[in-house]
Scaffold this motif. Sequence first.
Motif: not given
Length: 442
Positions: A230, A232, A268, A303, A423
């Motif tokens: 993921t 950020t 995210m 997200f 998350h």
Amino acid sequence: MISERHVTLLLPTETASAAVVNTAVPRAAEAFGLGAGAALKLTLAVEEVFLYLLDAASRERRMELDIIPRPTAVEVAFGFEARTLDLGALNLTAQADACAFLEQEDFAQVGLLLAASAVDRMRLEHLGAGRMRLALELDRDYPEPPAPAAVDFEPQGPFRLELAPASELLQEACLRVLARHAAGDLPRMIRAPGMLMDLVAGGEAKAMVALDGRERVCGLLCWTGRNAKTITFHGPYVSLSAKREETARRLLDVFLQGVAKSGASGVMTPLASDLLPSGEYEGLGSLDRLLPDGAKQVRHAAFRLIAEDMGATVWAHPAIQEFLEREYERLDLVRDLRSVVSLGESRPESSVFSASLEVGPGVALLRPLMEGRDASANIGRHVSALRAKGFPNILFELDLAHGWQAAMAGLLADNGFKPRMVHPLGGRSDLVIFQHEFPVAP
């Protein structure tokens, strides 16, 4: 990932090796960017931990010591083998027991306590077959400049995005963003531009700057990819009052195109901007923040999937089973939930939590490093200690890849924590963020 410039020592597990530690660590730390004072501080912490681990480490294997340069910090990691280990003194709450350690002449615990209070972060990994890796990390100092006066203008000509901004341009962009936004709404890497410049130069962050036809700064978006699953991101930040939506859209579109083939499954943002296009990002949940003036702020996270989610298996305690099922259905994520509960199995006596503290906004984030029979009481001690230190915002993060971490959900509920958001793939697997209820005013 370990830098190619790192230094590795293989040390006999004997007291005489401390002299090698005391020589190598400060020289390497200074060579890797720490000031002399910080290098000495790190060395003293490393020496205390090394001497403590000698009692627990296998005498038949040497201890590994990695000194690793990070873009904004220096890390020292111990690799060792130990069957039993009590690291309870690494807890934030152990400071309250310092006098008791001294009365018991348990000076080794006092040394461990001093080491924990000297560094900014700790990580403990269990590598299997009794092998462990304990890492200490100390940050370089970065000043947070005061916000300059905002500069506004009507952008001219077509926008251009600078995808590899020079340090000077990145610094200017951060200052322009700081002039437009409250510092509490910005991540530290923007409040302290030197940190973002070093992260970008070191490859741990990327940034793009929006410029108008006259090469004037109009906006900024930055992101980190340390966790490859993921990404950020922070922003988009627009430093003008005109063409805000257009500037934000260009930044987001180019960002998504750039990360689409990175192998990450989603992006995210922990603080969703009001410039995110509605309907294109899923809300992950929100965290409340009590500000120093007593006002309450709600911070929303968002997200977006950028690749097909292939599903995953996560551990779930009954205390958060319904919460997880509801959130996974809402986010349309396929997860196989495997139940985990405590059935009285043997555990070490002392649990260990790491604490990341942001003193200004009063935010504390706790993460479990080691399970232990005192985990529930230890959670309660951390809450009491953080409240006493003036931290109204206390968060706790669990990685559902680890059954022993997921099993702590019930203990967190017993101590006043509530699950607030998932998350997706934020750690080894999904992370669940808990928040402790605000203290009730007398």
